[in-house]
Design an enzyme around this catalytic site. Structure first.
Site, PDB file in Angstrom:
ATOM      1  N   ASP A 157     -46.331 -71.405  87.346  1.00 19.23           N
ATOM      2  CA  ASP A 157     -45.833 -72.781  87.319  1.00 19.23           C
ATOM      3  C   ASP A 157     -44.519 -72.981  88.074  1.00 19.23           C
ATOM      4  OD1 ASP A 157     -48.011 -73.233  85.665  1.00 19.23           O
ATOM      5  OD2 ASP A 157     -46.838 -73.039  83.824  1.00 19.23           O
TER       6      ASP A 157
ATOM      7  N   ARG B 153     -50.802 -64.945  72.927  1.00 20.76           N
ATOM      8  CA  ARG B 153     -49.792 -65.756  72.256  1.00 20.76           C
ATOM      9  C   ARG B 153     -49.729 -65.335  70.799  1.00 20.76           C
ATOM     10  NH1 ARG B 153     -48.506 -69.225  76.147  1.00 20.76           N
ATOM     11  NH2 ARG B 153     -50.122 -69.900  77.620  1.00 20.76           N
TER      12      ARG B 153
ATOM     13  N   GLY C  51     -49.139 -66.899  79.670  1.00 19.19           N
ATOM     14  CA  GLY C  51     -50.184 -66.917  80.687  1.00 19.19           C
ATOM     15  C   GLY C  51     -49.970 -65.833  81.726  1.00 19.19           C
TER      16      GLY C  51
END
Length: 319
Positions: A127, A72, A11
């Site tokens: 995150d 990805r 991400g």
């Protein structure tokens, strides 16, 4: 060490461009040749590499996202895919690689180390779930985006005397929810690291109502579950009609904050320094404002933890 490459994977996060810029310019300062790898490990497998010069990273330090793009790669999970990537590097005489991303990117970097490629990991994820560093690149920017959103939603919550649930990102880590809740004065936080009881959440809402509190903000980390479902559960057990806002991918975008730009610059340059020292298989980080590094395998084995003191403080301040 004569040639290195840099890629971004997983991400995107604000500050990745600043990290790419730091890697490229630090390498060029030390007379290394630098290649940018487009589209992460997919691009590495397919040979989508381009030589970078000073101008290649001009005017990007302030931009969100990543100019190298990200994707990805299922193929890279296989040994065959990894060997294809190694071949692309070897054919170009590239001695070292800097990988900017989260834990999935680190796992890929570790595989390349096993195949003989000197690789350094740089933590890039909103995150903040990478052990071995106090902060990851992009966390501060995403945090401020969430705080601004909560502040705006509070205006509406107050005007209509409603309860709002706000779902934030973070995967299985609650840092974004915890920090934003404390900074924006949310009344309740639901984190994946700490089990919650819906009846206790309702009791907090009822206590607020008894003291004539006109609105409430509940921040839900996505790792807990769906804020829509939690809101429906509250509706079924009370006479409230909570509203739900899922902030989604707007948390990843936007210009990186000054903190993220400086963090990315320091970590990107440090990764190059380690390669020049002949180091490999390491992940860089910042602890107590000091640059540090740990073996990637050790970082992957360590478990991310939440600051429970901050969680307690948020409860004390939201009575």
């Amino acid at each position: 060490m004569k040639r290195i490459a840099v890629l971004t994977s997983g991400g995107d996060s604000p500050g990745m461009n600043a990290a790419v810029r730091a890697v490229v310019r630090k390498a060029l300062y030390h007379d290394l040749e630098v290649f940018g790898v487009y589209r992460g490990y997919n691009g590495l497998i397919e040979g989508d590499l381009q030589p970078f010069q000073l101008g290649s990273v001009g005017d990007i330090i302030h931009r969100g996202g990543t100019i190298l793009h990200s994707a990805r790669s299922e193929e890279f999970r296989t040994k065959e895919g990894q060997l294809k990537a190694v071949k692309q590097l070897q054919e170009r005489g590239i001695d070292g690689l800097v990988v900017i991303g989260g834990d999935g990117s680190y796992r890929g970097a570790d595989k390349l180390v096993e195949h003989g490629i000197a690789t350094i990991g740089v933590p890039g994820t909103i995150d903040n779930d990478i052990p071995g560093t106090d902060f990851t690149i992009g966390f501060d920017t995403a945090l401020n985006t969430i705080i601004q959103a909560i502040d705006k939603i509070r205006d509406t919550a107050s005007s209509h005397e409603r309860t709002f649930l706000i779902e934030v990102m973070g995967r299985h880590a609650g840092d974004l929810a915890l920090w934003s809740s404390l900074a924006a004065g949310a009344e309740t936080i639901l984190l994946p690291e700490i089990p919650y009881n819906i009846d206790e959440v309702i009791k907090r809402l009822e206590r607020g109502s008894k003291r004539e509190k006109k609105h409430s903000i509940i921040v839900v980390a996505e790792g807990v579950g769906s804020a829509m479902e939690i809101g429906e559960e509250i509706k079924n057990k009370t006479d409230l009609e909570p509203r739900v806002t899922v902030l989604g991918h707007l948390q990843r975008g936007g210009q990186p904050t000054g903190f993220d730009r400086v963090l990315a610059s320091r970590l990107g340059a440090y990764a190059v320094e380690l390669l020049l020292e002949g180091k490999k298989g390491l992940a860089v980080g910042l602890e107590n404002n000091r640059l540090v590094h740990y073996p990637i395998v050790e970082v992957l084995e360590r478990k991310h933890t939440i600051d429970e003191k901050m969680y307690e403080l948020s409860h004390h301040l939201s009575i």
